[in-house]
Design a protein around this motif. Sequence first.
Motif, PDB file in Angstrom:
ATOM      1  N   ASN A 125      31.651  62.064  65.540  1.00  0.00           N
ATOM      2  CA  ASN A 125      32.870  62.831  65.284  1.00  0.00           C
ATOM      3  C   ASN A 125      34.062  62.211  66.003  1.00  0.00           C
ATOM      4  N   GLN A 126      33.842  61.770  67.248  1.00  0.00           N
ATOM      5  CA  GLN A 126      34.915  61.107  67.987  1.00  0.00           C
ATOM      6  C   GLN A 126      35.320  59.811  67.301  1.00  0.00           C
ATOM      7  N   LEU A 127      34.336  59.041  66.856  1.00  0.00           N
ATOM      8  CA  LEU A 127      34.607  57.778  66.173  1.00  0.00           C
ATOM      9  C   LEU A 127      35.371  58.005  64.877  1.00  0.00           C
ATOM     10  N   PHE A 128      34.905  58.929  64.062  1.00  0.00           N
ATOM     11  CA  PHE A 128      35.532  59.182  62.762  1.00  0.00           C
ATOM     12  C   PHE A 128      36.964  59.680  62.945  1.00  0.00           C
ATOM     13  N   SER A 129      37.161  60.592  63.891  1.00  0.00           N
ATOM     14  CA  SER A 129      38.499  61.125  64.137  1.00  0.00           C
ATOM     15  C   SER A 129      39.433  60.051  64.677  1.00  0.00           C
ATOM     16  N   MET A 130      38.916  59.175  65.542  1.00  0.00           N
ATOM     17  CA  MET A 130      39.733  58.106  66.112  1.00  0.00           C
ATOM     18  C   MET A 130      40.203  57.136  65.034  1.00  0.00           C
ATOM     19  N   VAL A 131      39.334  56.835  64.083  1.00  0.00           N
ATOM     20  CA  VAL A 131      39.669  55.856  63.053  1.00  0.00           C
ATOM     21  C   VAL A 131      40.524  56.475  61.957  1.00  0.00           C
ATOM     22  N   ARG A 334      45.499  52.612  74.369  1.00  0.00           N
ATOM     23  CA  ARG A 334      46.570  52.987  73.456  1.00  0.00           C
ATOM     24  C   ARG A 334      47.692  53.739  74.167  1.00  0.00           C
ATOM     25  N   ASP A 335      48.898  53.640  73.610  1.00  0.00           N
ATOM     26  CA  ASP A 335      50.018  54.412  74.138  1.00  0.00           C
ATOM     27  C   ASP A 335      49.968  55.859  73.657  1.00  0.00           C
ATOM     28  N   ASP A 336      49.504  56.071  72.425  1.00  0.00           N
ATOM     29  CA  ASP A 336      49.399  57.423  71.867  1.00  0.00           C
ATOM     30  C   ASP A 336      48.021  57.588  71.233  1.00  0.00           C
ATOM     31  N   PRO A 337      47.035  58.054  71.997  1.00  0.00           N
ATOM     32  CA  PRO A 337      45.665  58.170  71.468  1.00  0.00           C
ATOM     33  C   PRO A 337      45.498  59.248  70.409  1.00  0.00           C
ATOM     34  N   SER A 338      46.514  60.071  70.176  1.00  0.00           N
ATOM     35  CA  SER A 338      46.359  61.155  69.206  1.00  0.00           C
ATOM     36  C   SER A 338      46.469  60.666  67.765  1.00  0.00           C
ATOM     37  N   ALA A 349      45.481  49.008  58.355  1.00  0.00           N
ATOM     38  CA  ALA A 349      45.021  48.821  59.730  1.00  0.00           C
ATOM     39  C   ALA A 349      46.229  48.805  60.654  1.00  0.00           C
ATOM     40  N   SER A 350      46.161  49.559  61.735  1.00  0.00           N
ATOM     41  CA  SER A 350      47.267  49.613  62.685  1.00  0.00           C
ATOM     42  C   SER A 350      47.317  48.336  63.513  1.00  0.00           C
ATOM     43  N   GLN A 351      48.431  48.156  64.229  1.00  0.00           N
ATOM     44  CA  GLN A 351      48.547  47.003  65.119  1.00  0.00           C
ATOM     45  C   GLN A 351      47.497  47.064  66.218  1.00  0.00           C
ATOM     46  N   GLU A 352      47.073  48.263  66.577  1.00  0.00           N
ATOM     47  CA  GLU A 352      46.034  48.405  67.602  1.00  0.00           C
ATOM     48  C   GLU A 352      44.719  47.783  67.147  1.00  0.00           C
ATOM     49  N   ILE A 353      44.374  47.949  65.872  1.00  0.00           N
ATOM     50  CA  ILE A 353      43.157  47.333  65.341  1.00  0.00           C
ATOM     51  C   ILE A 353      43.283  45.816  65.378  1.00  0.00           C
ATOM     52  N   VAL A 354      44.419  45.299  64.924  1.00  0.00           N
ATOM     53  CA  VAL A 354      44.619  43.849  64.901  1.00  0.00           C
ATOM     54  C   VAL A 354      44.581  43.281  66.317  1.00  0.00           C
ATOM     55  N   GLN A 361      41.571  44.148  73.292  1.00  0.00           N
ATOM     56  CA  GLN A 361      42.102  45.423  73.754  1.00  0.00           C
ATOM     57  C   GLN A 361      42.939  46.045  72.642  1.00  0.00           C
ATOM     58  N   ALA A 362      42.806  47.361  72.468  1.00  0.00           N
ATOM     59  CA  ALA A 362      43.491  48.054  71.372  1.00  0.00           C
ATOM     60  C   ALA A 362      44.884  48.506  71.802  1.00  0.00           C
ATOM     61  N   VAL A 363      45.662  47.578  72.348  1.00  0.00           N
ATOM     62  CA  VAL A 363      47.029  47.907  72.754  1.00  0.00           C
ATOM     63  C   VAL A 363      47.917  47.939  71.513  1.00  0.00           C
ATOM     64  N   PRO A 364      48.990  48.745  71.530  1.00  0.00           N
ATOM     65  CA  PRO A 364      49.778  48.922  70.307  1.00  0.00           C
ATOM     66  C   PRO A 364      50.952  47.963  70.158  1.00  0.00           C
TER      67      PRO A 364
END
Length: 625
Positions: A125-131, A334-338, A349-354, A361-364
């Motif tokens: 659930n955490q994984l699915f919500s995060m993605v 991340r700067d905004d984990p929400s 795909a967000s810049q965090e994924i790239v 590191q998933a920095v934004p």
Amino acid sequence: MADQEEEELRVALRMSMQNSPPEPKRSKPRDAGAPAASPEESRRIQRELMAAAAEKRMLATRIASPSPSLSHSPSPSPSPSPSPSPSKATTDRNPGKSADCVREEVNFAAKEGNSGLELSSEEVNQLFSMVFGSGVSKDILAQWSNQGIRFSPDPETSMGLVQHEGGPCGVLATIQAFVLKYLLFFPNEIGIVTSNAPQNLGPGRLSKGQYVASDNFGSLTEDAKARALVKSMGEILFMCGDNKRAVIATLNVVGLDTKGFAKNEIVAKALEGLSIESAFDLQKILRIETHTSQTSALQKLHKALPVFQSRMGALLFLISALLSRGLDSIQSDRDDPSLPLVTAPFGHASQEIVNLLLCGQAVPNVFDGRMDLGGGMFLKGIFTSVEVGFLTLLESLNFCKVGQHLKCPKWPIWVVGSESHYTVLFALDTTVQDENELEERESQIRRAFDAQDQSGGGGFISVEGFHQVLREAGIRLPSEKLDHLCSTGFIVWSEFWQVILDLDKSLGGLKDSSGLMGKKVFDLYHFNGIAKSDLNGSHTTSGGETPVQRPRLTKLRVSVPPRWTPEEFMADVVVTSGPVGNESSGKDTEVTKPEPSQHAPLVDCIRTRWSRAVCNWVGDPPSIV
């Protein structure tokens, strides 16, 4: 005789303890009037009853035992979870197969298809919500569950991965960049024999020794491309796991070694009718393994390659990278984990994924280091040098600033971002990033200035910071120019740079009366892996059919004047008849009119790396959308 019976009993017990035991043979019911069994028959029945009892005990133990949860700490490869017995649907799915072949497939699936751990409900659930977030559409889920990691079948683009869906391009482009690294610069590691391949010198960009890779992409073998893909995936996953571990996510579907049937075909049939619409759907099919050995991880990736080539491949690799990093670590990056990692409304795909796949590191953000906002608040960027880099059209539009870590990677390969798509830019020559003496001087001054810039890339610094820049860069400004620059209380980069251009080299400036020193000419290649119908309908065939856009490889000729060249020297350029590379004026050069510059959005991206680059190509302009 007794020893033989004991051995048979041990075999029966061992068979009963397998993960998916074969159905033990049962004696037919004896008729009431049948003669009494012989001693040998009685012993055989006793062995069967003992085996059946052991089987029941093992089954009861499995039901009573809770499912293991995923540990986020590095650990050896986990023990496989028990495999459910193959259902009748497994055999009915392929009615044309012989009974022997079906049994072989089912038995292999029982041993291999379900290896790995199942995520707990909380973890999935955490994984699915995060993605995907909470309100993800079915269209976005379909995009991400229908994109495999496959090479182009076209000979001219056979080194490239094909994209059929709009969302996962950030994942594919980043894998593509690493694949090119191995295909171009590490051919010996993937079975391509060459005598002068460059050596990996560790951290820092390769320079000094020149190496020009081959552009004969049609000659690449399937085995070499598969090796490059496996090595690329392994390198990315271990990078995400701080070089301590790699978590590999695969599917709980079917075995991959059935004789007489292609592995890809078996996986495709197993995925028929499968849809991912919730975390529960993902939990049912997802299995993970943690590897602390690179050798074992590469072996697993090679074995699971048909799964990653299937329509679930891109999503599985993203999940593997996220779990390798650790879900809690991802959120702290991340700067905004929400916000979800897959952006609405188009599922990109967000810049965090790239960034996760580029640097671990998933920095934004894409600037170097971090930006202090005051009050204990800061924004996180790229903290380390990278193997392959990143350029973006958004920088040319002044929406962001790409730092030197991403702009100057170790190998001349860049993921290119636009507003809606990711593609790849690369060079065959390792020296395209080498700087001459004056370019190195310019970079030194710029780094010193940026270190004092607290405006978030706005290009101005305080007077105190300016004096620090002058000391670090060894610049001695005349008093009148120093007073003029400091008169407003802050120093703007563009004004400071003009002063440096007019300042003699003996005082730390870059004054060059010829305007020709340091000119470079080289080739770049751009790959866009998109392969889908022309959605805007602007092009149709004579029969009214919508054409299919195919993966494209475009070769660009790039001419780069020095960044300090005054505009009046841009009218004429020096072209030599010698080899491509760094060029300077001399007796073997002649002044000619420059070729007319061609323009496309990709050129704006290139100019964020090589200022005022002039680009030319043959045919249609390269597309970054």
